[in-house]
Design a protein around this motif. Structure first.
Motif, short mmCIF file in Angstrom:
data_model
loop_
_atom_site.label_atom_id
_atom_site.label_comp_id
_atom_site.label_asym_id
_atom_site.label_seq_id
_atom_site.Cartn_x
_atom_site.Cartn_y
_atom_site.Cartn_z
N THR A 13 0.82 -1.21 0.00
CA THR A 13 0.00 0.00 0.00
C THR A 13 0.85 1.26 0.00
OG1 THR A 13 -0.19 -0.08 2.41
CG2 THR A 13 -1.96 -1.11 1.13
N LEU A 14 2.03 1.21 0.63
CA LEU A 14 2.88 2.40 0.68
C LEU A 14 3.40 2.79 -0.71
CD1 LEU A 14 4.98 2.23 3.96
CD2 LEU A 14 3.16 3.82 3.34
N HIS A 63 -4.82 14.58 -5.58
CA HIS A 63 -5.35 15.67 -4.74
C HIS A 63 -6.00 16.71 -5.61
CE1 HIS A 63 -3.88 14.26 -0.99
NE2 HIS A 63 -2.62 14.59 -1.14
N PRO A 64 -7.03 17.34 -5.23
CA PRO A 64 -7.82 17.23 -4.01
C PRO A 64 -9.03 16.30 -4.18
CG PRO A 64 -8.52 19.18 -5.18
CD PRO A 64 -7.45 18.51 -6.02
N TYR A 65 -9.01 15.46 -5.20
CA TYR A 65 -10.19 14.68 -5.56
C TYR A 65 -10.32 13.35 -4.82
CZ TYR A 65 -9.94 18.01 -9.38
OH TYR A 65 -9.85 19.16 -10.10
N ALA A 66 -9.23 12.80 -4.29
CA ALA A 66 -9.28 11.47 -3.69
C ALA A 66 -9.07 11.52 -2.18
CB ALA A 66 -8.22 10.57 -4.33
N GLU A 67 -9.88 10.74 -1.49
CA GLU A 67 -9.77 10.59 -0.03
C GLU A 67 -9.54 9.11 0.25
OE1 GLU A 67 -12.69 10.76 3.89
OE2 GLU A 67 -13.43 11.48 1.97
N ILE A 68 -8.54 8.78 1.04
CA ILE A 68 -8.27 7.38 1.39
C ILE A 68 -9.28 6.94 2.45
CG2 ILE A 68 -6.60 5.76 2.36
CD1 ILE A 68 -4.39 7.73 1.36
N ILE A 69 -10.02 5.90 2.16
CA ILE A 69 -10.98 5.33 3.11
C ILE A 69 -10.36 4.13 3.83
CG2 ILE A 69 -13.27 4.28 3.36
CD1 ILE A 69 -13.30 7.27 2.53
N GLU A 70 -9.74 3.23 3.05
CA GLU A 70 -9.05 2.04 3.59
C GLU A 70 -7.70 1.92 2.94
OE1 GLU A 70 -11.06 -1.77 3.45
OE2 GLU A 70 -12.98 -0.75 3.31
N PRO A 71 -6.74 1.36 3.58
CA PRO A 71 -6.65 0.93 4.98
C PRO A 71 -6.46 2.13 5.90
CG PRO A 71 -4.57 0.51 3.90
CD PRO A 71 -5.50 1.04 2.86
N SER A 72 -6.82 1.96 7.15
CA SER A 72 -6.77 3.08 8.10
C SER A 72 -5.34 3.57 8.32
CB SER A 72 -7.41 2.68 9.42
OG SER A 72 -6.70 1.62 10.01
N GLY A 73 -4.35 2.67 8.25
CA GLY A 73 -2.96 3.09 8.43
C GLY A 73 -2.49 4.03 7.34
N LEU A 74 -2.91 3.76 6.11
CA LEU A 74 -2.54 4.63 5.00
C LEU A 74 -3.26 5.98 5.11
CD1 LEU A 74 -0.77 4.49 2.43
CD2 LEU A 74 -2.82 3.86 1.18
N ARG A 75 -4.50 5.94 5.56
CA ARG A 75 -5.27 7.18 5.77
C ARG A 75 -4.59 8.05 6.84
NH1 ARG A 75 -10.54 9.13 5.09
NH2 ARG A 75 -11.25 10.44 6.80
N LYS A 76 -4.19 7.41 7.96
CA LYS A 76 -3.51 8.15 9.03
C LYS A 76 -2.19 8.73 8.55
CE LYS A 76 -5.59 5.46 12.73
NZ LYS A 76 -5.38 4.34 13.66
N ARG A 77 -1.49 7.98 7.72
CA ARG A 77 -0.21 8.46 7.17
C ARG A 77 -0.43 9.70 6.31
NH1 ARG A 77 4.88 6.08 5.60
NH2 ARG A 77 6.04 7.85 4.80
N MET A 78 -1.49 9.69 5.49
CA MET A 78 -1.80 10.85 4.65
C MET A 78 -2.15 12.06 5.51
SD MET A 78 -1.97 12.09 1.58
CE MET A 78 -2.18 10.80 0.38
N ILE A 79 -2.96 11.85 6.54
CA ILE A 79 -3.34 12.95 7.44
C ILE A 79 -2.10 13.54 8.11
CG2 ILE A 79 -4.55 13.48 9.61
CD1 ILE A 79 -6.70 11.39 8.70
N GLN A 80 -1.22 12.67 8.59
CA GLN A 80 0.01 13.13 9.24
C GLN A 80 0.86 13.94 8.28
OE1 GLN A 80 2.42 9.93 10.75
NE2 GLN A 80 4.15 11.27 11.17
N ASP A 81 1.04 13.44 7.06
CA ASP A 81 1.85 14.16 6.06
C ASP A 81 1.24 15.52 5.73
OD1 ASP A 81 3.54 12.01 6.03
OD2 ASP A 81 3.45 11.70 3.87
N LEU A 82 -0.06 15.57 5.56
CA LEU A 82 -0.72 16.84 5.23
C LEU A 82 -0.62 17.84 6.39
CD1 LEU A 82 -3.83 15.51 3.28
CD2 LEU A 82 -1.81 16.63 2.34
#
Length: 187
Positions: free
Chosen positions: A149-150, A160-179
């Motif tokens: 997934t990485l 961006h800005p069209y896609a939001e990660i829904i699954e997996p939660s780890g990848l979603r958290k990684r994107m939030i942290q980076d942003l």
């Protein structure tokens, strides 16, 4: 004591090294297609292996050979292409065991304002991942199955800005942290 001499040039990221890696990759692909084993030096050790596939790590910008290492205990290993030297093809009577790869599901939710935007994003997704599943109800969802997934992470950023990660939660958290880290630079 004599002073150690240092080299004043670095070849790590030059075009020459990239070309040499590509030549090694082409030779490995030839061996995969023709069912030939490889012998090479890796970190000063002699290795005999049956090549299975080549993979890219987009984070580190390295290419890896996944091969069935017959020189030690019979296991699948990853070898960095830029660390492989003295590569030759050879015959072997050992055959690789199948790789047990873990497949992960990545689900993206698309946020677009117009049908044309949506079609353009779907076209962009299918150009890189033609196997991606598209489903829609109130929103459009994209499902991609992958081994790593990485490796999708840098590509998802291009959506961006069209896609939001829904699954997996780890990848979603990684994107939030980076942003959040990027946003902190602008506050």
């Amino acid at each position: 004591l004599e002073a150690k001499k240092r080299s004043y040039s670095q070849f790590k990221h030059t075009r020459l090294v990239t070309i040499l890696d590509e030549l090694t990759a082409m030779f490995i692909l030839y061996c995969i297609e023709n069912n030939l084993a490889l012998s090479f030096k890796y970190n000063k050790k002699n290795v005999t292996a049956i090549p299975v596939k080549l993979v890219n790590n987009y984070y580190t910008r390295h290419q890896y050979l996944v091969a069935f290492d017959t020189s030690k205990r019979p296991i699948h290993q990853k070898f960095r292409l830029d660390k492989i030297t003295n590569i030759k093809s050879c015959q072997t009577d050992k055959h690789p065991m199948p790789i047990q790869e873990k497949i992960s599901k990545v689900v993206l939710k698309l946020h677009t304002k117009t049908p044309d935007e949506l079609q353009n994003i779907i076209k962009k997704i299918h150009s890189i991942h033609p196997e991606a599943e598209i489903s829609s109800d109130e929103f459009c969802y994209v499902t991609i199955y992958t081994e790593d997934t990485l490796q999708l992470f840098p590509w998802i950023r291009t959506l961006h800005p069209y896609a939001e990660i829904i699954e997996p939660s780890g990848l979603r958290k990684r994107m939030i942290q980076d942003l959040q880290e990027v946003l902190a630079n602008y506050e």
